[in-house]
Structures are given as C-alpha cells and as structure tokens.
Design a protein around this motif. Structure first.
Motif, short mmCIF file in Angstrom:
data_model
loop_
_atom_site.label_atom_id
_atom_site.label_comp_id
_atom_site.label_asym_id
_atom_site.label_seq_id
_atom_site.Cartn_x
_atom_site.Cartn_y
_atom_site.Cartn_z
N GLY A 1 0.73 -1.21 -0.06
CA GLY A 1 -0.08 0.06 -0.05
C GLY A 1 0.98 1.40 -0.04
O GLY A 1 2.10 1.12 -0.33
N GLY A 2 0.13 2.51 0.12
CA GLY A 2 1.11 3.53 -0.01
C GLY A 2 2.05 3.74 0.98
O GLY A 2 3.35 4.01 0.67
N ALA A 3 1.69 3.37 2.43
CA ALA A 3 2.68 3.42 3.40
C ALA A 3 3.71 2.54 3.33
O ALA A 3 5.04 2.75 3.59
N GLY A 4 3.23 1.27 2.61
CA GLY A 4 4.17 0.24 2.28
C GLY A 4 5.13 0.71 1.23
O GLY A 4 6.47 0.44 1.28
N LEU B 1 6.43 3.48 0.72
CA LEU B 1 7.44 4.40 1.30
C LEU B 1 8.31 3.57 2.03
O LEU B 1 9.55 4.08 1.98
N LEU B 2 7.97 2.66 2.86
CA LEU B 2 8.94 1.86 3.68
C LEU B 2 9.95 1.19 2.69
O LEU B 2 10.88 1.02 2.82
N ALA C 1 5.97 -4.96 4.42
CA ALA C 1 5.29 -4.02 3.73
C ALA C 1 4.20 -4.62 2.78
O ALA C 1 3.31 -4.27 2.57
N SER D 1 -1.14 -4.53 6.19
CA SER D 1 -0.92 -3.85 7.32
C SER D 1 0.01 -3.97 8.26
O SER D 1 0.31 -5.21 8.45
N HIS E 1 3.14 -2.29 11.28
CA HIS E 1 3.49 -0.86 11.98
C HIS E 1 5.04 -1.11 12.03
O HIS E 1 5.66 -2.29 12.06
N LEU E 2 5.76 0.18 12.18
CA LEU E 2 7.18 -0.01 12.17
C LEU E 2 7.75 -0.88 13.22
O LEU E 2 8.77 -1.32 13.53
#
Lengths: 340, 287
Positions: B157-160, B162-163, B239, B243, B245-246
């Motif tokens: 996903g989007g946050a993934g 970025l990671l 990622a 879903s 979390h760091l």
C-alpha cells in the motif's frame, strides 16, 4: 608565481628497487612567463607537475602557487591552476561540449559564464566543426585541444601542461603553440614540460633542464646557450675521409687561433667537430685549408643548441639519456601512483 | 585559429565564497548528469538490469509453485515471499557495481580531472553515484513490483511503498559507499570485478531472500541474521504482507527479535559508518 622548494619523491620499494623520482628539486617560475621544463623521459618532470597540481604529495619539500601553500591549502591552489595532463582524460561517451560543461560545473561557474567561456574556447581552439560529436571519435590532436580548453575554462592564472604536443599533427601543434604564446602575452603564467628541445627553445622564456630528479641548469634559452660560448662547426674534407687524413687536419686546425676544441667523429666518416670562439674564425679556417691544399666537402656552422647545454651538464645527449633511463623505470608502479 | 580574445586574461581573485551547499549541489548534479548521459547512450545496462530480476521472479517464483500450502510463515505463496528478496538483491547488485565506473575513471585518468578541480567536497563523487544508482534501482524495483502484482503476488500500500523506498535508499547508500571504497582501494578493475563476483551470490544465499531462517541450519541462520541484505528484505516483506507497524517484529533471529524500525536503524548505521570509512580515501591525497 610558482615556487617548488627542495622537493623529494621516491616511488616503489617493496618488490622493486625504489626510484628516486625527485631529488631535492627546486624551481621558481616568474609570474607571466612561459616556462619550460626540459629533460629526458623519466627525469621527474611529470612527478614535479603532479605534485604542483596537488595530485601527489611529496616526501619532502614545499610548493607555493601565488604565495598559497599547496600542501596546506590544496583547494585554493586548484582554483588558481589549470592542468593539462600527459594522458588526455576525456569521456568517450560525452560530446566535447558536454565535457566542457561538466568541467565548468566542477569549477562552480555560473550558467552565463559557462556558455560564454565555452563559445570563446571553441573559437580559440578551432573546435567548432566537431565539438558536438562524441569524444570517442576524436583524433589525438582534437582530444588534446579539447583537453587544453578544459584546462583553460575557468581562466586559471597558472596553466600547467605535461608534454602538450607529444604525437600531435603539425596543425594541432601550431594551434597549441599559438594559444600558449597568446596566454603568456595576456598575463597567464604557463609551465610546460617537454622532452622536445626545439619546442622548449621556440616557446619558453625561461627553462630548467631536469635530469635525475634535479635541476641541472636554469635560465633563458639564450643565456644558457650563450654561457657555453662559441659556435659549433662540423667539417668534412671529403665525403669519406680516413683516420690519417683526419688527424692531419685536426693538427692543422688545432694550431689555428680561436679554435677551442677539435674532435674526430669516426662514426660519421671521420668528420671533425669543432668549437670556435666566433664566426670570423671560420674564414681563417677556410684559408688555412686552402693553403694546405685540402678540399672542403662540407662545412656547417651552428650556434650551440639546448642539446649542447644538456651535453655539457651531463656528459651525454638527451636521446642517449632517454635510452638509458628507459630501463630503470618501473612503469607499473608509476601507473599505480598516477591512478588516484 | 582566431585573433587574441580578451577572455584569456586571468581571473581576478575571487571575492567572497558562494555557499558550500550550492557548490556541492552543482558538483553533484553535474556528475550525476554525466552518469545519466552515459546510461542514455548505452542503455544496455538498464535493459539487462530490468530484465534480469524479472527472469528471477518468474523462474524462481515458479520453482516452488506447487509447494505444500502453509509451508512458509504466514501461509503466503512462494512468489509473494520471493518478491522482497528479488527487489533487494537487484538494488544490492546495482549498488555493488557502482564502483566500476569510478574504477574506469581512475584507469583512464578521468578521475584526475575531478581531483585537480576545486571540488568543494569530494563526497560529491559519492553522492552522484548514490543518486544515479538509487534512481536506477527505483526503476528496476517498480518493474519488479509491477510484474509481481501481475503475477498475483500482491502490491504494497501507500505506506508500504514509502517503507520500500526508504529501505532501498539506505541499502543503496551503504553498498555504494562500500563499492566506491573498493574502487579506490583495489589496484584495478579486474580485482574489483573479482570481489564483486565473489561477494554477490553468497550474500544472496546467506540471506532471507530465498528462504526464511526457519528453513536453515543454525550456522546459516546466524549468517543470514547478520547479513545486511536480511535487514533490508524483512521490512519490505512486511510492507508486502499488508497492514504493518514500524514497531512490528519482522525478523526472528537466533539472537532475538527485530522490529522493522531496528532493521532500518541498522541499515542507517551501516550506511553512515561506511560513508565515514571511505571519506578519508577520497581525501588521502595530501596526507
């Protein structure tokens, strides 16, 4: 403008016998002069120039350019210097213009300045026809001119060139000579190394002759040659003479006033090499020979050359020196040193 | 030849220095530009660089297509498991080769041109390589991720995403620094290629790119758990898992469990350390 003081540099040492490239070399180049470093291959010219251009650290000694200590403030010195290396360093994939633009950025030039300077140098070095072709397709002369343009791009106060015309066509060589003279006339200090006598003789205001990593003679070409004094005369009484006749002529010539030295050159058909005090002596020689009923097959007279200067200082000619030095160099080690 | 032009007069002494940042930026961009011009005129590196990982993904992914379900932790398919490994390995290989152009510049004397120029910082040479390799890796990674998505292996996903980018950036910076260090330390390109050759595949096999630690004997598990590639692979795999979390645990190593954040911190430390290590090599000139 350039002060090299007591520079020493030694290469190698682990596997091979170390080579003392520079041995207490000192040199002072006046501002605004065109200065030549003359010496056989392997004399230490390139090492001295690389140290001057902050590419190599000396084992001992001082380097100053326009009063700036090159060892303490290398970046300030790099801004003052333009360096044209012996091995032309270009990127085959880029065009000449792209290379100049890259060089401009490395010297932090602004966009306007960059375009102006590039255009000026393209015109000055007559590169317009091919500057937008890739460097990989350039001839040796074109590469060398581009390299010179890159060295001049940031308007350096000091231009350093290492053997700038080795292996060049006549046109490129003439172009480079003209540009170097022009730069000198406009105030740039130019330091070039060469093992071509005639190049240094024709171009340099002053020169230093380097041998074995040391300066063995220094001055203007005229002063150096003048210090030797006398003219060089080569005399042949016939095309192929013999020993007997040659020694007879020698005895005759040695008795003449104004003749300093007579050597019989067996290798050239028993011709005679003389040093005479002034040009007038030659006329006397002719009369003496005529009176002794000796013919004159050839008689050549010349002013002393820089090679005679070198010969006087080292006891060998420049070309002999190159041959003897060639065997002593460790090219692999030198290449390693030059690969920074 | 032309007549004398006034431009040849020496430059007056510079008055006032422009900012260091502006100069470093100018140097870095010019050097990066050169690398991209080279790439544009010799695109074979890029073509091969994109094709190779795709072949890996398709062939290797198919190798275990019929493995029993639930074999891998989390019950994911092998293709999905492999995606993160191929992305990291591709970026790693590209970065490991970053020293080669610099080595050739050394051998052809072009590096001297850079070294006699009054560069504000010779780190610009490193930054340029990092910018170039990172951009290249991004293109390659996007191609891999696109293909993986088409093969049904999922898409972060989007946050993934970025990671993935941050992880790759850290890894590329570290390995590029290492490779440039080698390019300055080794005698020539033959030796550099030899080192790259020897380092490349073993580092792949001794990581979690192709199999999880639980599949390995203890000694290899230890190696994989210490391998920098693993610290890049596991956050990207997380990622991909959806879903996350760091602070989630992404790696269960023999010496303890690591979160994604710890992995990134280790990579950042490695990048900083290697950069500091090679800096003196660039400046060793007058020491």
């Amino acid at each position: 403008m350039i002060e090299l003081e007591h520079l020493s540099k030694r290469f190698g040492g682990r596997k091979v016998a170390p080579v003392q490239a520079l041995d207490d070399l000192s040199l002072s180049v006046p501002a605004g002069s065109l200065y030549g470093l003359l010496g056989p291959n392997g004399a230490g010219k390139t090492t001295a120039l690389r140290i001057l251009c902050t590419l190599l650290a000396p084992d001992a000694g001082q380097v100053r350019v326009a009063g700036v200590d090159a060892l303490a403030e290398p970046r300030a010195v790099r801004r003052l210097l333009g360096y044209v290396a012996q091995e032309v360093a270009i990127d085959k994939i880029l065009t000449g213009r792209e290379l100049l633009h890259l060089q401009a950025a490395l010297h932090h030039m602004g966009a306007v300045d960059r375009l102006e300077r590039t255009a000026e140098l393209i015109e000055l070095l007559a590169m317009g026809d091919w500057i937008d072709r890739r460097c990989g397709s350039y001839s040796g002369g074109m590469r060398r001119r581009l390299d010179l343009a890159a060295g001049l791009l940031h308007r350096p106060r000091v231009l350093v060139l290492d053997e700038p015309t080795v292996g060049l066509d006549i046109e490129s060589r003439a172009t480079i000579w003209q540009v170097l003279r022009q730069l000198r006339d406009q105030g740039t200090t130019v330091l070039l190394s060469s093992h071509y006598l005639e190049e240094v003789d024709a171009l340099a205001d002053r020169l230093a002759i380097i041998d074995g990593g040391r300066v063995i003679a220094e001055g203007t070409p005229a002063a150096l040659k003048g210090a030797l004094g006398g003219d060089r005369v080569t005399l042949r009484v016939r095309e192929f003479s013999d020993e007997q006749e040659a020694s007879r002529v020698r005895d005759l010539l040695q008795a003449c006033r104004g003749v300093r030295q007579v050597v019989v050159n067996r290798a050239q058909g028993y011709s005679l090499n003389l040093v005479v005090e002034d040009s007038g002596v030659v006329e006397t020689l002719r009369q003496q020979l005529a009176e002794a009923q000796l013919p004159v097959f050839a008689l050549a007279q010349s002013r002393p050359s820089l090679d005679d200067v070198y010969l006087q200082a080292t006891g060998r000619t420049l070309s002999d020196a190159e041959l003897s030095v060639a065997g002593r160099r460790d090219l692999k080690e030198e290449r390693k040193q030059s690969m920074r | 030849m032309t007549s004398a032009s006034p431009s040849l007069t020496p430059m007056p002494a510079a008055s006032g220095e422009p900012s260091a940042l502006a100069e470093i930026t100018q140097e870095t961009l010019a050097l990066t530009r050169r690398l991209f011009v080279q790439l544009a005129r010799r695109p074979s590196t890029l073509v091969a660089g994109v094709l190779q990982p795709l072949i890996w993904l398709v062939l290797f992914g198919a190798l275990f297509a019929n493995a029993p379900e639930g074999l891998l932790p989390g019950g994911i398919s092998y293709g999905r498991f492999l995606g993160a490994g191929v992305i990291v390995f591709t970026a790693f290989s590209a970065a490991l080769n970053a020293g080669l152009p610099v080595m050739f510049d050394r051998e052809f004397g072009f590096l001297n041109r850079l070294l006699v120029a009054p560069l504000r910082s010779r780190s610009s040479i490193v930054f340029a390589s990092v910018l170039y390799i990172t951009s290249l890796s991004l293109v390659q990674s996007l191609a891999i991720m696109g293909t993986a998505a088409l093969l049904g292996y999922g898409w972060p996903g989007g946050a993934g995403l970025l990671l993935v980018l941050v992880t790759l950036l850290l890894l590329v910076f570290a390995v590029t620094a290492l490779s440039l260090g080698l390019a300055f330390a080794l005698p020539g390109h033959i030796e550099l290629i030899a080192v790259i050759f020897v380092a490349n595949l073993p580092l792949l096999f001794a990581s979690t790119a192709l199999a999880p630690i639980s599949f390995m004997p203890p000694w290899l598990g230890w190696l994989a758990a210490l391998n920098p590639l693993t610290f890049a692979i596991e956050p990207i795999r997380a990622a991909y898992a959806g879903s996350f979390h760091l602070t989630d645990v992404v790696l269960v190593a023999p010496y303890g469990s690591l979160t994604a954040l710890t992995c990134l911190a280790i990579l950042a430390g490695l990048a900083a350390g290697l950069f500091l290590l090679i800096r003196p090599m660039l400046d060793r000139k007058l020491t």
